[in-house]
Enzyme design. Structure first.
Site, mmCIF file in Angstrom:
data_model
loop_
_atom_site.group_PDB
_atom_site.id
_atom_site.type_symbol
_atom_site.label_atom_id
_atom_site.label_comp_id
_atom_site.label_asym_id
_atom_site.label_seq_id
_atom_site.Cartn_x
_atom_site.Cartn_y
_atom_site.Cartn_z
ATOM 1 N N HIS A 227 24.310 -70.697 -13.623
ATOM 2 C CA HIS A 227 23.483 -70.923 -12.426
ATOM 3 C C HIS A 227 23.795 -72.316 -11.872
ATOM 4 C CE1 HIS A 227 20.327 -70.418 -9.611
ATOM 5 N NE2 HIS A 227 19.268 -70.519 -10.380
ATOM 6 N N HIS A 268 29.111 -63.740 -7.430
ATOM 7 C CA HIS A 268 27.691 -63.954 -7.093
ATOM 8 C C HIS A 268 26.961 -62.631 -7.249
ATOM 9 C CE1 HIS A 268 24.135 -65.261 -4.876
ATOM 10 N NE2 HIS A 268 24.563 -66.485 -5.120
ATOM 11 N N ASP A 324 29.244 -73.252 -5.677
ATOM 12 C CA ASP A 324 29.592 -74.234 -6.715
ATOM 13 C C ASP A 324 31.078 -74.531 -6.814
ATOM 14 O OD1 ASP A 324 26.992 -72.638 -8.254
ATOM 15 O OD2 ASP A 324 27.000 -74.810 -7.996
HETATM 16 C C1 SDX Z 1 24.454 -69.837 -8.290
HETATM 17 O O1 SDX Z 1 21.457 -66.105 -7.359
HETATM 18 C C2 SDX Z 1 21.696 -67.110 -6.642
HETATM 19 O O2 SDX Z 1 21.395 -67.150 -5.468
HETATM 20 C C3 SDX Z 1 22.332 -68.269 -7.367
HETATM 21 C C4 SDX Z 1 22.817 -69.388 -6.482
HETATM 22 C C5 SDX Z 1 21.667 -70.108 -5.829
HETATM 23 O O3 SDX Z 1 21.872 -70.725 -4.775
HETATM 24 O O4 SDX Z 1 20.575 -70.132 -6.449
HETATM 25 O O5 SDX Z 1 23.674 -68.892 -5.457
HETATM 26 C C6 SDX Z 1 23.563 -70.446 -7.285
HETATM 27 O O6 SDX Z 1 24.047 -69.644 -9.405
HETATM 28 C C7 SDX Z 1 25.844 -69.448 -7.886
HETATM 29 C C8 SDX Z 1 26.646 -68.780 -9.073
HETATM 30 C C9 SDX Z 1 27.205 -69.919 -9.928
HETATM 31 N N1 SDX Z 1 27.795 -69.336 -11.199
HETATM 32 C C10 SDX Z 1 29.105 -69.316 -11.366
HETATM 33 O O7 SDX Z 1 29.949 -69.654 -10.521
HETATM 34 C C11 SDX Z 1 29.522 -68.833 -12.757
HETATM 35 C C12 SDX Z 1 30.696 -67.847 -12.608
HETATM 36 N N2 SDX Z 1 30.174 -66.645 -11.967
HETATM 37 C C13 SDX Z 1 29.778 -65.572 -12.817
HETATM 38 O O8 SDX Z 1 29.290 -65.925 -14.084
HETATM 39 C C14 SDX Z 1 29.092 -64.455 -12.101
HETATM 40 O O9 SDX Z 1 29.781 -64.199 -10.935
HETATM 41 C C15 SDX Z 1 27.624 -64.544 -11.775
HETATM 42 C C16 SDX Z 1 26.812 -64.941 -12.954
HETATM 43 C C17 SDX Z 1 27.391 -65.528 -10.663
HETATM 44 C C18 SDX Z 1 27.218 -63.182 -11.335
HETATM 45 O O10 SDX Z 1 27.433 -62.358 -12.474
HETATM 46 P P1 SDX Z 1 27.372 -60.784 -12.367
HETATM 47 O O11 SDX Z 1 26.116 -60.389 -11.708
HETATM 48 O O12 SDX Z 1 27.723 -60.170 -13.679
HETATM 49 O O13 SDX Z 1 28.547 -60.506 -11.366
HETATM 50 P P2 SDX Z 1 28.970 -59.093 -10.947
HETATM 51 O O14 SDX Z 1 27.977 -58.057 -11.374
HETATM 52 O O15 SDX Z 1 29.282 -59.191 -9.512
HETATM 53 O O16 SDX Z 1 30.313 -58.850 -11.811
HETATM 54 C C19 SDX Z 1 31.117 -57.769 -11.450
HETATM 55 C C20 SDX Z 1 32.362 -57.873 -12.328
HETATM 56 C C21 SDX Z 1 32.076 -57.915 -13.811
HETATM 57 O O17 SDX Z 1 33.258 -57.425 -14.436
HETATM 58 P P3 SDX Z 1 33.310 -55.866 -14.940
HETATM 59 O O18 SDX Z 1 32.177 -55.710 -15.935
HETATM 60 O O19 SDX Z 1 33.104 -55.028 -13.687
HETATM 61 O O20 SDX Z 1 34.682 -55.724 -15.557
HETATM 62 O O21 SDX Z 1 33.041 -59.117 -12.060
HETATM 63 C C22 SDX Z 1 33.121 -59.872 -13.259
HETATM 64 C C23 SDX Z 1 32.022 -59.370 -14.158
HETATM 65 O O22 SDX Z 1 32.357 -59.639 -15.501
HETATM 66 N N3 SDX Z 1 32.889 -61.261 -12.878
HETATM 67 C C24 SDX Z 1 33.759 -62.231 -13.079
HETATM 68 C C25 SDX Z 1 33.168 -63.371 -12.517
HETATM 69 N N4 SDX Z 1 31.975 -63.064 -11.993
HETATM 70 C C26 SDX Z 1 31.806 -61.749 -12.235
HETATM 71 N N5 SDX Z 1 34.968 -62.248 -13.665
HETATM 72 C C27 SDX Z 1 35.601 -63.444 -13.705
HETATM 73 N N6 SDX Z 1 35.094 -64.594 -13.169
HETATM 74 C C28 SDX Z 1 33.882 -64.583 -12.577
HETATM 75 N N7 SDX Z 1 33.395 -65.704 -12.067
#
Ligand code: SDX
Length: 390
Positions: A227, A268, A324
């Site tokens: 986050h 996201h 980020d």
């Molecule tokens: C913030 O919610 C908000 O509004 C938050 C925020 C705010 O202003 O409050 O916007 C701030 O928290 C932004 C996010 C910052 N976090 C990161 O940058 C960390 C890296 N990102 C990931 O950990 C991830 O994208 C999340 C946590 C942000 C979202 O995770 P999800 O919900 O699991 O993402 P998804 O369901 O869209 O994933 C779909 C697929 C999955 O793979 P499969 O199971 O389909 O094989 O994409 C993959 C995920 O594993 N995936 C990634 C990835 N993010 C998702 N793979 C590689 N790198 C990534 N960053």
């Protein structure tokens, strides 16, 4: 889920109903009280946006002047807060100091329990917005072994924070481009619908606890690397990659792994297209680097983004840069240590947390958060005497 008693309103606190921030994840749209984030970032300032988020309308000149004075004249903390903070180890993470100290404020302002009283709520919200930069700066100076710098009521919200952070024997002069850049970054981070930390504030606040305790829960959630800790993790990731020639190998590890290695700053829960904040941040980065000199990690970041946006793995999963991905590069170029990056997220997000808390507390249909579960444990069975167990 309805058949299993799952409450479709989920947390009930989030209610999935709010008039504050609108996001269209597919179109990459973000609006505060109906105003596009791009216009607010270009034309407004952080305290004006804070007023908008809290009150629902843009302020008149007079209203903004009164609000700004209220905030800039409540930046001091009780002297005992300093001794509270002195109790931390010298190397405590500033986010843990911030969250604990915000929670401690509920002990300094017992009248905050009157959450039904509109005037009391307004005073507490003003205190939270005003004191967050002071506590943040004190946390940083504590970890650097430097004396605390007291806030100045004469400076702008951002200039006051920068001065408390960097004031070394009066030598520090706030650069107008950096002050403006941080003000824009604060606007971009002010609110974001029912994200993890805001939902935490609403959930804890739904027990009718004081707002300091509720906001402290938001700081705790934002501290997480998935986050608010992501911008700190992006810098570590770019350093680990080390050179643009190493990007293909890194991408291979992300794609080949079991999800343990992520492309930090990408993806996201809601945006399945470019995060509109990331676009604005890229413009701010160019302006900051004009003054500070380009962050050497920028070339790796730009090339990583270019490759990822063309790669089937990321395209198929709709993974784009989020807020980020570039913010940490700017903060580092401005001289902030990586540990301060999530703190720089928490300061402006305090406005969103307070606006969402106020909306929830004044919603007469509001009930205490009580999510239901889907039970996956053992079915009913009778007790077995110890001697009969195998
Ligand atoms: C913030 O919610 C908000 O509004 C938050 C925020 C705010 O202003 O409050 O916007 C701030 O928290 C932004 C996010 C910052 N976090 C990161 O940058 C960390 C890296 N990102 C990931 O950990 C991830 O994208 C999340 C946590 C942000 C979202 O995770 P999800 O919900 O699991 O993402 P998804 O369901 O869209 O994933 C779909 C697929 C999955 O793979 P499969 O199971 O389909 O094989 O994409 C993959 C995920 O594993 N995936 C990634 C990835 N993010 C998702 N793979 C590689 N790198 C990534 N960053």
């Amino acid at each position: 889920f309805g058949l299993m008693g799952y409450d479709p309103a989920f947390l009930n606190t989030a209610n999935c109903k709010s008039a504050i921030t609108f996001i269209d994840g597919d179109k990459g749209i973000l609006e505060y009280r109906g105003y596009p984030i791009e216009q607010l970032a270009e034309k407004s300032n952080f305290l004006e946006v804070a007023y908008l988020l809290l009150k629902g309308e843009l302020p008149t000149e007079k209203e903004l002047e009164v609000f700004t004075n209220l905030v800039t004249h409540h930046t001091y903390v009780h002297e005992n807060v300093k001794s509270f903070m002195d109790g931390f180890r010298y190397d405590a993470h500033p986010m843990s100091m911030l969250g604990s100290t915000v929670a401690a404020l509920s002990g300094f302002y017992p009248d905050a329990k009157n959450i039904r009283d509109e005037r009391s709520r307004e005073i507490q919200i003003t205190r939270l917005i005003a004191k967050m930069p002071t506590i943040a700066a004190f946390s940083y100076r504590h970890t650097m072994g430097l004396p605390y710098v007291y806030p100045s009521n004469e400076l702008s919200y951002v200039a006051n924070f920068l001065t408390m952070m960097k004031h070394i024997g009066g030598a520090y002069k706030v650069h107008p481009v950096l002050e403006k850049a941080l003000d824009v970054l604060f606007i971009l981070h002010a609110d974001h619908e029912q994200n993890c930390s805001t939902t935490s504030v609403r959930t804890v606040g739904s027990s009718q606890v004081d707002p300091y305790s509720a906001v402290a829960a938001g700081v705790g959630a934002l501290y997480g690397p998935l986050h608010g800790g992501a911008n700190e993790a992006v810098l570590r990731m770019l350093r680990d990659i080390g050179h643009v020639s190493k990007i293909p190998e890194f991408i291979k590890q992300v794609k080949g792994g079991e999800g343990e290695k992520k492309l930090m700053g990408f993806g996201h829960r809601v945006y399945k297209s470019y995060d509109p904040r990331a676009k604005v941040i890229k413009r701010v980065a160019d302006e900051v680097f004009e003054v500070t000199g380009k962050n050497p990690l920028l070339d790796i970041a730009l090339e990583l983004e270019r490759i990822a946006l063309e790669d089937e793995y990321f395209v198929k999963r709709k993974l784009y840069p989020n807020v980020d991905f570039y913010s940490g590069l700017i903060y580092e170029a401005m001289g902030f240590q990586a540990e301060m990056f999530p703190v720089l997220f928490a300061i402006p997000r305090t406005v969103g947390w307070c606006a969402q808390w106020e909306e929830m507390v004044t919603d007469n249909e509001q009930k205490i958060a009580r999510p239901r579960q889907v039970y996956t444990g053992a079915t009913r069975r009778d007790y077995v005497a110890r001697e009969k167990r195998t």
